[in-house]
Motif scaffolding. Structure first.
Motif, mmCIF file in Angstrom:
data_model
loop_
_atom_site.group_PDB
_atom_site.id
_atom_site.type_symbol
_atom_site.label_atom_id
_atom_site.label_comp_id
_atom_site.label_asym_id
_atom_site.label_seq_id
_atom_site.Cartn_x
_atom_site.Cartn_y
_atom_site.Cartn_z
ATOM 1 N N GLN A 24 0.836 -1.200 0.000
ATOM 2 C CA GLN A 24 0.000 0.000 0.000
ATOM 3 C C GLN A 24 0.865 1.243 0.000
ATOM 4 O OE1 GLN A 24 -3.202 0.137 -0.567
ATOM 5 N NE2 GLN A 24 -3.104 2.350 -0.536
ATOM 6 N N GLN A 25 1.956 1.208 0.764
ATOM 7 C CA GLN A 25 2.870 2.340 0.801
ATOM 8 C C GLN A 25 3.491 2.547 -0.582
ATOM 9 O OE1 GLN A 25 6.250 1.925 3.422
ATOM 10 N NE2 GLN A 25 6.214 4.109 3.870
ATOM 11 N N SER A 26 3.815 1.462 -1.279
ATOM 12 C CA SER A 26 4.390 1.551 -2.614
ATOM 13 C C SER A 26 3.398 2.150 -3.602
ATOM 14 C CB SER A 26 4.844 0.178 -3.093
ATOM 15 O OG SER A 26 5.858 -0.315 -2.249
ATOM 16 N N VAL A 27 2.134 1.792 -3.471
ATOM 17 C CA VAL A 27 1.093 2.366 -4.321
ATOM 18 C C VAL A 27 1.037 3.866 -4.091
ATOM 19 C CG1 VAL A 27 -1.399 2.470 -4.748
ATOM 20 C CG2 VAL A 27 -0.280 0.258 -4.435
ATOM 21 N N GLN A 28 1.100 4.275 -2.849
ATOM 22 C CA GLN A 28 1.071 5.705 -2.535
ATOM 23 C C GLN A 28 2.298 6.412 -3.100
ATOM 24 O OE1 GLN A 28 -1.614 7.277 -1.126
ATOM 25 N NE2 GLN A 28 -0.510 9.058 -1.889
ATOM 26 N N THR A 29 3.437 5.757 -3.073
ATOM 27 C CA THR A 29 4.649 6.338 -3.643
ATOM 28 C C THR A 29 4.466 6.589 -5.134
ATOM 29 O OG1 THR A 29 6.054 5.256 -2.005
ATOM 30 C CG2 THR A 29 7.117 5.939 -4.055
ATOM 31 N N ARG A 31 1.641 6.993 -6.741
ATOM 32 C CA ARG A 31 0.669 8.089 -6.880
ATOM 33 C C ARG A 31 1.327 9.447 -6.656
ATOM 34 N NH1 ARG A 31 -3.672 5.352 -3.083
ATOM 35 N NH2 ARG A 31 -4.645 3.951 -4.563
ATOM 36 N N ASP A 32 2.129 9.527 -5.608
ATOM 37 C CA ASP A 32 2.787 10.791 -5.271
ATOM 38 C C ASP A 32 3.755 11.230 -6.370
ATOM 39 O OD1 ASP A 32 1.381 10.792 -2.887
ATOM 40 O OD2 ASP A 32 3.093 10.117 -1.678
ATOM 41 N N GLU A 56 -4.621 -1.390 -10.398
ATOM 42 C CA GLU A 56 -4.471 0.039 -10.086
ATOM 43 C C GLU A 56 -3.056 0.516 -10.413
ATOM 44 O OE1 GLU A 56 -4.949 3.210 -6.450
ATOM 45 O OE2 GLU A 56 -5.285 1.100 -6.036
ATOM 46 N N TYR A 60 -1.369 3.255 -13.502
ATOM 47 C CA TYR A 60 -0.333 4.283 -13.403
ATOM 48 C C TYR A 60 0.780 4.051 -14.411
ATOM 49 C CZ TYR A 60 -2.441 6.819 -9.631
ATOM 50 O OH TYR A 60 -3.298 7.600 -8.902
#
Length: 82
Positions: A24-29, A31-32, A56, A60
């Motif tokens: 989940q943290q990697s997904v946020q990375t 996205r950011d 998802e 990206y």
């Protein structure tokens, strides 16, 4: 005393939870990085992730490839997603 199968299951659940949090943290990375228009970095982050089960993240990949003008590659990824 905890039985061995129960112990192994408990340890497995702990590691699975940690892996899910890391994913989940990697997904946020990703996205950011995309939001910051750091498309090369976002694409590199996508490449580091195992994305087969994460549509998802593959979205990206399409977004970043398109932003980088690599439309043929983006098209191939879109076709895989459909």
């Amino acid at each position: 005393m905890m039985k061995r199968p129960a112990f192994i299951l408990s340890i497995s659940l702990i590691f699975a939870s940690a892996a899910a949090a890391g994913a989940q943290q990697s997904v946020q990375t990703v996205r950011d990085l995309y939001a910051a228009a750091a498309y090369e970095d976002a694409l590199a982050a996508v490449d580091r992730l195992e994305t087969a089960s994460q549509p998802e993240i593959e979205k990206y990949r399409v977004f970043t490839l398109t932003a980088l003008g690599r439309k043929d590659e983006a098209q191939k990824v879109m076709e895989r997603l459909i």
